[in-house]
Write a protein that holds these residues in place. Structure first.
Motif, PDB file in Angstrom:
ATOM      1  N   UNK A1160       0.822  -1.259   0.160  1.00 41.10           N
ATOM      2  CA  UNK A1160      -0.117   0.028  -0.190  1.00 41.10           C
ATOM      3  C   UNK A1160       0.900   1.098   0.109  1.00 41.10           C
ATOM      4  N   UNK A1161       2.075   1.356   0.770  1.00 40.16           N
ATOM      5  CA  UNK A1161       2.930   2.407   0.733  1.00 40.16           C
ATOM      6  C   UNK A1161       3.586   2.533  -0.593  1.00 40.16           C
ATOM      7  N   UNK A1162       3.941   1.508  -1.374  1.00 38.16           N
ATOM      8  CA  UNK A1162       4.527   1.749  -2.653  1.00 38.16           C
ATOM      9  C   UNK A1162       3.479   2.419  -3.524  1.00 38.16           C
ATOM     10  N   UNK A1163       2.236   2.066  -3.444  1.00 40.30           N
ATOM     11  CA  UNK A1163       1.182   2.327  -4.473  1.00 40.30           C
ATOM     12  C   UNK A1163       0.642   3.784  -4.124  1.00 40.30           C
ATOM     13  N   UNK A1171      -0.729  10.600  -3.498  1.00 42.95           N
ATOM     14  CA  UNK A1171      -1.754  10.531  -2.136  1.00 42.95           C
ATOM     15  C   UNK A1171      -0.869  10.932  -1.054  1.00 42.95           C
ATOM     16  N   UNK A1172       0.636  10.723  -0.876  1.00 38.25           N
ATOM     17  CA  UNK A1172       1.545  11.263   0.092  1.00 38.25           C
ATOM     18  C   UNK A1172       1.475  12.702   0.212  1.00 38.25           C
ATOM     19  N   UNK A1173       1.324  13.583  -0.750  1.00 38.54           N
ATOM     20  CA  UNK A1173       1.261  14.966  -0.585  1.00 38.54           C
ATOM     21  C   UNK A1173       0.126  15.479   0.268  1.00 38.54           C
ATOM     22  N   UNK A1174      -0.998  14.660   0.506  1.00 39.72           N
ATOM     23  CA  UNK A1174      -2.218  15.365   1.019  1.00 39.72           C
ATOM     24  C   UNK A1174      -2.101  14.889   2.469  1.00 39.72           C
ATOM     25  N   UNK A1221       8.049  23.275   4.006  1.00 39.63           N
ATOM     26  CA  UNK A1221       7.725  23.000   2.667  1.00 39.63           C
ATOM     27  C   UNK A1221       7.406  21.436   2.705  1.00 39.63           C
ATOM     28  N   UNK A1222       7.797  20.562   3.618  1.00 36.43           N
ATOM     29  CA  UNK A1222       7.607  19.239   3.504  1.00 36.43           C
ATOM     30  C   UNK A1222       6.933  18.596   4.738  1.00 36.43           C
ATOM     31  N   UNK A1223       6.191  17.481   4.671  1.00 41.92           N
ATOM     32  CA  UNK A1223       5.563  17.051   5.959  1.00 41.92           C
ATOM     33  C   UNK A1223       6.014  15.414   6.147  1.00 41.92           C
ATOM     34  N   UNK A1224       6.659  14.780   7.328  1.00 37.39           N
ATOM     35  CA  UNK A1224       7.234  13.674   7.453  1.00 37.39           C
ATOM     36  C   UNK A1224       6.097  12.448   7.731  1.00 37.39           C
ATOM     37  N   UNK A1225       6.087  11.523   7.037  1.00 32.28           N
ATOM     38  CA  UNK A1225       5.180  10.452   7.408  1.00 32.28           C
ATOM     39  C   UNK A1225       5.761   9.075   7.396  1.00 32.28           C
ATOM     40  N   UNK A1226       5.367   8.493   8.245  1.00 34.56           N
ATOM     41  CA  UNK A1226       5.945   7.033   8.300  1.00 34.56           C
ATOM     42  C   UNK A1226       5.323   6.197   7.143  1.00 34.56           C
ATOM     43  N   UNK A1227       6.189   4.919   6.840  1.00 28.80           N
ATOM     44  CA  UNK A1227       5.758   4.287   5.584  1.00 28.80           C
ATOM     45  C   UNK A1227       4.371   3.533   5.999  1.00 28.80           C
ATOM     46  N   UNK A1228       4.243   3.212   7.144  1.00 30.44           N
ATOM     47  CA  UNK A1228       2.886   2.589   7.958  1.00 30.44           C
ATOM     48  C   UNK A1228       1.664   3.523   7.895  1.00 30.44           C
ATOM     49  N   UNK A1229       2.204   4.980   8.208  1.00 32.74           N
ATOM     50  CA  UNK A1229       1.345   6.039   8.222  1.00 32.74           C
ATOM     51  C   UNK A1229       0.613   6.064   6.742  1.00 32.74           C
ATOM     52  N   UNK A1230       1.273   6.028   5.716  1.00 33.57           N
ATOM     53  CA  UNK A1230       1.182   6.086   4.430  1.00 33.57           C
ATOM     54  C   UNK A1230      -0.142   4.984   4.254  1.00 33.57           C
ATOM     55  N   UNK A1231       0.409   3.844   4.627  1.00 34.07           N
ATOM     56  CA  UNK A1231      -0.719   2.436   4.382  1.00 34.07           C
ATOM     57  C   UNK A1231      -1.868   2.811   5.106  1.00 34.07           C
ATOM     58  N   UNK A1232      -1.869   3.197   6.317  1.00 33.37           N
ATOM     59  CA  UNK A1232      -3.151   3.529   7.020  1.00 33.37           C
ATOM     60  C   UNK A1232      -4.008   4.543   6.326  1.00 33.37           C
TER      61      UNK A1232
END
Length: 1642
Positions: A1160-1163, A1171-1174, A1221-1232
């Protein structure tokens, strides 16, 4: 002969293994201990073909074969008894306890109604009509032999009405036994050619009494003739030996008691009296008095001879009391003088004996010195240690006894007499109190329950009621006692654990006693000890030799005597039988010698569970029985496990031996497997498909990164700015500008309800933009300012705003000062660029006319001027210049005013809001703290050296204000979460100032308060419009939320505590793509076409993009929980339909790869999705991560880019500025976040929207052409429309009752999806949108389910298997008939992989895979929609409590599915029996009821203590160390079959989730109610909450067994430890936590 020689006594060694907690659950570590053994299937086949005596040792599975035979021959017992062809099965036993035991066993493992009958029920007086009622009610009858004999003799139950007659312990059929009498009534019917039942005999020993070795064959032939049967045992003795008993046998000699002087003297006291009674012969019948005295003296002499003085003394006192009671009852009136003399003689002798025995006992100071027998010494040495007892017990021959590994003993001591059993138990328990080496022994006894003669000791002490007998046996089964002293009552039939120790305290008097007592030593490593009198050793050795010879002959009597030279035959066969060489001589070769190994290797690669034996089943028979013994021919056919695609048996060529016949058939199997593609070109098993479509290069590369896809790795992603907020700086051209107004509605008191509504202020702020904004996409939302809730709405002004250059210049300056001076949001890297910045909208002050319609608003230039005043022309701040003094000014000047103190140093000056002018208080008024100052004047003069010109100026009640960082963070109420009393806080913060100490702040209070909200309002606006870009992209590419090209449909939700639960009761917004027009229509009774086109609004998406760590009032976790479950369901359904040939293991692997976080993270991070930018992953910090509008960040090109692996080392300055300018997200957070987005599209647009979104993300559930799929399903199921299929365009979800079908179809004429029978409640309930229309939606997206065709023969087989499964149980029949019409599908759902007799369908593993996801999703949906107040953690806890093997297993038992499972696993039989028995014990426990939910323990009554019957046994506790509790998991098969049935219902109903839920909803709702409104808590979690200092420790105690020790402090402050064992550490920890909680509650 050497084989007949007895072993010489030798030193014993510690050799006992830990016994299994459940004796039937664990026989060995290998898989053979769980699946059906081949010899059992062989004997079952023999029993089906002819009358058979099954001769297997104890523990080899005789009863299992009997139950399977009952199922095989069940066709006639299913008919009503009044039917001419109806019959009943009769199971005969020899003792009353066996009636209940065998009846319970059969009832548990079959779907038939089982009746049990014993004499105590008064059956002898039952009338014919009463018996007929019993025959109508029950299909299987378990009774004692006498009852059945009477039924035959009275013609109440004719033999022609019995289909199967089972004789348990059939070796008793000798002389005039009731079994013999029954068969005498049987044989005339047999000889006359009448219809008679099939006969099955069960025995562990074909020889019931003493028999010479040469007579054994004639004895067996005699038994076969009596029972009209043929005795059978397994062909493979090696296999039987693995599962039956083969203990280490040892003989221990003991000295006769006459060698002891004290015992010899005491025997003389009794000897002449006993001799007198033996010699005296009365002419009339012996009386009860004579028997009383004679039995007491005989037993006393026997106890003295075998157990010693201590036991004899205690027994004599019991006898004396009994005789004196008898004398007292006679009260001087005896029947005759003889009886009177007998009683007084017995009393006198006993008194003399007691006097002498007590004298001898008192001579010893310690028990070790007590005169006792050599026999007891040997037994004590064996049970304890070589130095267990000192003194007289230290015999010279102590080296001849072996010791037991203490703490691991589980044994039986067999004695002849009941009195011996009772007194030996007392002696052992007495020894335990005085000898530390025996403290591990917990001893009790069990004897028969038949009463002795009136007044005898047997009736009072040495007899047991059935209830007491069963209670002792249950304690032994649970290992609460580990040593059982018993008479022959447990030699045969009675269910006891696998013992590792069996002692024959009294030498066995016949072969039956020897073989059956030896059979109780059933542990893998066990000891069988015989105590032999040294004087009688010659005779007893001879008997023992005969017993061993008989045992060997008995095993070989049913086998072929001629054993040819197999090696020589195999060499000849290699030359005769051609090898299999598919590629010629240069390729791989399979010969008759290697074929068997190849087949076994192939089978081991097939999927399996613990109950399935992955070996081929060989059926070998002799095909020339009339030929010479030296010229046999054998034929073998092989049946492969169910996981193999080759279903039909494969035959070999006739061969001279059984083994070579098996190899011949195996060679043919190798050929067939290779031709079927199951073996590769090297004749090796082909590796099963993994999931190649997911193993792309990107994923392979990502897997090499440490912690990829987990919480421990994170990346930086660029912040996205909405396109509508970029390039929109206001203009002065005639085209005008668009004005958007912020209306702030204030609700007071956020903690208590109801809120007080204050309405919006007249002055507010808004934004000016050159281009229109999609304001309709911005939902109402809430901010929290101390005790107030502010509801924010964005309104568009009805016309454009024209600006002059002067006005624009002033508004630009106001915008600059607003953020730099008033809000102080500035940074050294900020640069004011206006129209050159990335987001360039302008924030302006406004005045609003609230009563006008449409809303009127004006640019408030006065407020703009007041804001500009904060920055003087010199560029200094207002705090420095103090431009306007506050005195003298009229009191009205302080209304809506802010003031700043001037008496403090500049760096600590504060801003205050004037609450009121207090004219009653002046500088001369008393100061509240008289110790500090008398008046206010004195206080300010002392502390601040202030001078005043007017002493009568009024005081100002002020409240300090501030713009610290947390004062600008208004997205979440700080006070509500803390539960603070805001009123007290507000009052305590108010201070008194005086006008001469203040200067007026140019900005009014109302404007300042709204300005304070601006960062949060603008942040929410920017995030919402950015997410609207995402929503529009998805809508454009998928059609979700679009109706045509210009109209969009979405839900309408808010952000202050409300969310869409998917019921369709909210308003649906319809608006054009330019956002200028909007219509709202209610959809409480929606059109399906509207619902399926509906998409999420930005409020729901904003929730889906907000992780819990963002510290917002909303978060994604509830949506994530729902989305996670649907992701599992959708992936499961697709794989099940798409991969028709894959087994459950491959399907599970493929699903795991699709739903794993890494995938899910890679997708989500792909550039096309962004998706990660939002994702709003960080807490809103206005001064640390937000750039105000019209500002730019300096040196953007020098900012570092996002880290690829999260390990880039940067300077602290770069890290501080990167957050802008950037926000930090964990890989699991992206999948969630991906899962929560799936949940958002699911609740708003239903299943169709969620599937489309998943496809858009890239999850591999690729649908094929929808039109092709729909037509494909329809072509295979033309009748599905007639059977109630829901139309995707017009069906109402509130009216789901299907119309009647046009014609009645047989089950084989319908495909698995060709009908839909919805269980319609009387008042249809409304189901969530994300459950509706699943049938039509799945049909559109996925390939149609596989459909099999069946021949007439296969249809007949299906019916036969279902008869064996459930047809005898009305409850099951009604259940299955109401929800599953497709019988092949039902058969598959009930077939375990071990049931190789079903060669028509597969096993239930694929359906289990499907049903697991279906139930998980439906339960999650129910919790999500029914418990909207639950937090995500509570939802997960509730789901965990419901979706687990414990709950599913208990529900299976409630539905009686355990009776319907088709399997051939003795171990599974035993585990189901144990689990069902434990549930029954809980149900019958007075005042308590336990609900088992995956380690959760819930009490449904007020009882303070209860324990889970399936999880934990009662433990005996001490002050320091607790004995192990036991984590006993229910058989996983019970949970699996429930899931497979759910999967079958799902397929049978046309993939309709509604139908499945209506079947199972009542059962799960009942369990939810049992929680009593409380969310279940895991025991470990509850323990840590109650005792944070509790600690756990893990130790491994054996193969597959783990111990967890919990240390904690109890209520009294004492340190305690409790341990528990389990197969896994998690299970052991759960059991230990339960035991600790129970102990803490005491």
């Amino acid at each position: 002969m050497a084989t007949n020689s007895l072993p010489v006594p030798k030193p014993r060694k510690k050799m006992f293994s830990t016994p299994s907690p459940d004796p039937e659950r664990k026989s060995s570590a290998d898989s053979d201990g769980y699946g059906a053994r081949s010899y059992q299937l062989e004997l079952l086949d023999a029993a089906i073909e002819e009358n058979t005596i099954v001769n297997l040792g104890t523990g080899a599975g005789k009863t299992f074969i009997a139950v399977m035979l009952i199922k095989e021959l069940c066709s006639t017992i299913l008919l009503p008894f009044s039917d001419e062809d109806a019959k009943r099965t009769v199971f005969l036993v020899t003792t009353v306890p066996l009636v209940n035991q065998q009846a319970s066993y059969i009832q548990t493992h079959t779907s038939f109604n089982v009746g049990h009958y014993v004499g105590e029920m008064g059956v002898d007086s039952w009338t014919r009509s009463r018996w007929r009622t019993e025959f109508e009610s029950y299909q299987v009858l378990v009774m004692t032999m006498t009852i059945f004999k009477n039924l035959i003799q009275s013609s109440i139950l004719p033999l022609k009405k019995v289909n199967l007659l089972i004789f348990d312990e059939c070796h008793h059929a000798v002389k005039n036994h009731d079994y013999v009498q029954i068969m005498k009534l049987f044989k005339p019917h047999l000889e006359a050619g009448d219809e008679v039942p099939q006969v099955l005999g069960l025995t562990a020993s074909l020889i019931p009494s003493k028999c010479r070795p040469g007579d054994i064959k004639s004895k067996i032939l005699q038994l076969e003739k009596i029972l009209c049967c043929r005795s059978q045992t397994a062909n493979n003795l090696m296999e039987v030996a693995r599962h039956a008993t083969d203990p280490e046998e040892e003989v221990v000699l003991y000295d006769p008691s006459d060698s002891d002087r004290d015992i010899a003297e005491l025997k003389k006291i009794l000897g002449d009296c006993v001799a007198f009674l033996d010699c005296f012969k009365r002419k009339e019948k012996e009386t009860d008095i004579y028997s009383l005295v004679k039995l007491y003296l005989d037993d006393l002499l026997h106890l003295l001879d075998n157990l010693g003085v201590w036991c004899a003394d205690h027994f004599a006192k019991e006898g004396l009391r009994a005789i004196e009671e008898e004398i007292s009852e006679c009260n001087g009136h005896f029947a005759n003088k003889w009886e009177e003399c007998l009683l007084y003689l017995g009393r006198t002798r006993l008194k003399i004996f007691i006097k002498e025995s007590e004298k001898k006992l008192k001579q010893a100071q310690r028990f070790e010195k007590y005169p006792t027998t050599s026999k007891i010494k040997k037994l004590a040495l064996f049970l304890g240690d070589s130095a267990v007892i000192s003194g007289d017990f230290n015999a010279s021959n102590s080296s001849s006894t072996s010791s037991i590994d203490v703490g691991k003993l589980l044994g039986i001591v067999f004695v002849e007499r009941r009195t011996t059993a009772a007194m030996l138990t007392k002696l052992i328990n007495h020894l335990k109190e005085t000898q530390s080496d025996l403290k591990h022994i917990h001893c009790d006894y069990v004897v028969g329950h038949n009463a002795g003669k009136k007044g005898t000791y047997l009736r009072r002490e040495a007899t047991m009621s059935v209830k007491k007998q069963e209670a002792v046996l249950n304690r032994f089964r649970k290992e609460q006692i580990n040593l059982l002293v018993s008479t022959s009552v447990v030699e045969e039939g009675v269910d006891v654990p696998r013992c590792n120790t069996v002692v024959r305290f009294d030498f066995p008097q016949n072969f039956r006693a020897y073989i059956q007592s030896k059979g109780r030593a059933r542990a893998k490593v066990s000891k069988y000890l015989l105590l032999i009198n040294h004087e009688d050793r010659g005779k007893q050795y001879a008997d023992l030799r005969d017993y061993r010879v008989l045992e060997r002959e008995l095993k070989s009597i049913c086998h072929d005597r001629h054993v040819p030279d197999e090696d020589g035959i195999l060499k000849r066969m290699l030359q005769v039988v051609d090898p299999y060489m598919p590629f010629g001589k240069d390729g791989p070769v399979a010969t008759i010698a290697s074929s068997l190994s190849l087949v076994h290797k192939y089978c081991q690669k097939l999927p399996k569970d613990r109950y399935t034996v992955l070996t081929p089943f060989f059926r070998t028979r002799r095909i020339n029985p009339g030929a010479k013994e030296e010229e046999p021919l054998f034929h073998c056919e092989i049946t492969l496990p169910m996981s193999c695609p080759l279903r039909d048996p494969i035959e070999g060529y006739p061969m001279p031996t059984r083994r070579i016949a098996e190899k011949s058939a195996a060679l043919e199997v190798v050929k067939r497997l290779h031709q079927a593609g199951e073996l590769d070109d090297l004749l090796r098993s082909i590796a099963r498909e993994i999931d190649s479509d997911l193993e792309d290069e990107e994923k392979v590369a990502a897997k090499s990164v440490t912690h990829a896809g987990t919480e421990r790795r994170n990346d930086y992603y660029p912040n996205r700015v909405a396109t509508s907020l970029s390039g929109c700086f206001p203009q002065t051209s005639p085209a005008g500008n668009h004005l958007y107004i912020f209306l702030v509605n204030q609700l007071v008191d956020v903690i208590t309800t109801p809120y007080q509504y204050l309405g919006p202020p007249a002055n507010t702020f808004g934004i000016l933009s050159r281009k229109p904004l999609p304001h309709l996409m911005v939902p109402k939302f809430s901010l929290y300012e101390e005790d107030k809730q502010l509801n924010i709405e964005v309104h568009k002004y009805h016309s454009t705003i024209d600006l002059s250059p002067e006005e624009l210049a002033k508004l630009k300056l106001c915008h600059e000062v607003l953020f730099t001076e008033l809000l102080k949001i500035t940074h050294s890297c900020f640069h004011l660029t206006f129209n050159e910045s990335e987001k360039d909208y302008l924030v302006v002050p406004l005045s609003v006319l609230l009563d006008e319609n449409p809303l009127e608003a004006f640019l408030n230039m006065e407020v703009a001027d007041s804001i500009i005043e904060l920055k003087t022309p010199s560029g200094t701040s207002f705090a420095v210049t103090d431009p306007k003094k506050a005195w003298p000014l009229p009191p009205e000047s302080f209304h809506n005013a802010l003031v700043m103190d001037v008496h403090r140093p500049l760096e600590i000056r504060k801003l205050y809001e004037v609450v009121k002018v207090d004219k009653a208080t002046t500088l001369q008024s008393p100061f509240p703290d008289s110790s500090a100052a008398a008046t206010y004047l004195e206080y300010f003069q002392k502390k601040y050296n202030c001078q005043f010109t007017d002493l009568n100026q009024p005081a100002l009640d002020c409240k300090p204000l501030g713009l610290r960082e947390n004062r600008l963070k208004l997205l979440k109420s700080r006070y509500k979460s803390r539960g603070e009393d805001v009123t007290i806080r507000r009052q305590s913060s108010e201070v008194k100032l005086f006008p001469e100490l203040c200067t007026l702040y140019p900005v009014p209070t109302t404007i300042w308060k709204i300005a304070r909200c601006l960062p949060s309002i603008l942040w929410r606006l920017e995030c919402t419009l950015s997410i609207d870009n995402f929503r529009s992209q998805v809508a454009l590419e998928t059609g979700i939320g679009r109706q045509g090209d210009s109209v969009e449909i979405s839900t309408e939700t808010y952000l202050h505590g409300y969310e869409d639960h998917g019921f369709g009761e909210l308003l649906t917004q319809k608006f054009t793509t330019d956002g200028e027009q909007v219509t709202r229509q209610p959809i409480s009774t929606p059109d399906i076409s509207v619902l399926t086109q509906r998409g999420p609004d930005n409020a729901l998406l904003l929730q889906a993009f907000t992780p819990k760590g963002a510290n917002d009032s909303i978060d994604l976790e509830r949506l994530e929980t729902l989305g996670d479950s649907f992701l599992k369901l959708a992936t499961t359904v697709f794989l099940f339909h798409d991969r028709t040939g894959a087994h459950e293991g491959n399907l599970s692997s493929a699903r795991s790869r699709r739903v794993e976080n890494l995938n899910l993270y890679l997708l989500a991070k792909k550039d096309t999705k962004k998706i990660t930018e939002h994702i709003l992953s960080t807490s809103f910090e206005p001064r640390q991560m937000w750039i105000p509008p019209c500002f730019s960040f300096v040196n953007v090109e020098e900012m570092p880019g996002p880290s690829i692996d999260g390990e880039v080392v940067e300077s602290q300055e770069n890290l501080r500025t990167r957050h802008y300018l950037h926000h930090k997200v964990t890989d699991k957070g992206v999948a969630d976040c991906v899962e929560s987005l799936i949940g958002a599209y699911l609740v708003s647009g239903g299943i169709d929207a969620a599937l489309k979104f998943m496809k858009w993300v890239g999850i591999k559930i690729q649908p094929v052409n929808a039109g092709t799929l729909v037509s494909g399903w329809q072509s295979q199921s033309s009748s599905s429309r007639d059977s109630g299929e829901i139309s995707s365009a017009s069906s109402s979800n509130d009216s789901l009752t299907p119309p009647a079908p046009k014609k009645q179809q047989e089950w084989w004429e319908a495909s698995p999806i060709s009908h839909q029978r919805v269980l319609q409640p009387r008042q249809p309930e409304k189901l969530p949108l994300y459950v509706r229309c699943s049938s039509s939606i799945f049909r559109k997206h996925f390939p149609h389910p596989p459909r099999a065709t069946f021949t007439d023969h296969q249809k007949c087989d299906i019916e036969k298997h279902l008869e064996k499964s459930y047809r005898g149980n009305k409850k099951l029949k009604d259940f299955f008939d109401s929800c599953i019409k497709d019988k092949p599908l039902l058969l598959q759902a009930l077939t375990h992989a071990s049931y190789i007799k079903n060669r028509v369908t597969g096993c239930y593993q694929r359906l289990e895979f499907l049903g697991d996801a279906v139930l998980d999703y439906l339960i999650t949906c129910h919790i999500y929609s029914s418990f909207s107040e639950y937090t995500p953690g509570e939802i997960s806890a509730m789901r965990t409590a419901l979706v687990n093997n414990n709950t599913f297993a208990e529900l299976s038992v409630e539905l009686e599915l355990h009776r319907a499972v088709l399997h051939l696993s003795p171990s599974l039989f035993s585990q189901i029996n144990t689990f069902v028995g434990m549930l029954s014990e809980v149900d019958m426990a007075e005042g308590e009821r336990v609900v088992l939910t995956s380690g959760h323990l819930q009490e449904a009554s007020s009882q303070p203590e209860c324990a889970s019957s399936a999880q934990m046994e009662t433990v005996e506790q001490t002050d320091t160390q607790e004995e192990d509790a036991e984590e006993l998991d229910p058989p996983k098969v019970l949970g699996d079959v429930l899931e497979s049935v759910a999967g079958a219902i799902y397929l049978d109903s046309g993939c309709c989730l509604e139908t499945v839920w209506r079947v199972f909803k009542p059962y799960f709702e009942k369990r939810i109610r049992s929680f009593n409104g409380k969310v279940p808590v895991m025991p470990v979690q509850e323990l840590l909450e109650r005792e944070p200092t509790a600690r756990t420790e893990k130790t491994r105690v054996g193969r597959g067994v783990v111990r967890c020790t919990v240390s904690f402090v109890d209520k009294s402050g004492v340190s305690r430890t409790i341990s528990a064992k389990g197969k896994t550490f998690k299970g052991a920890r759960t059991a230990a936590a339960k035991a600790a909680l129970k102990e803490m509650d005491k």
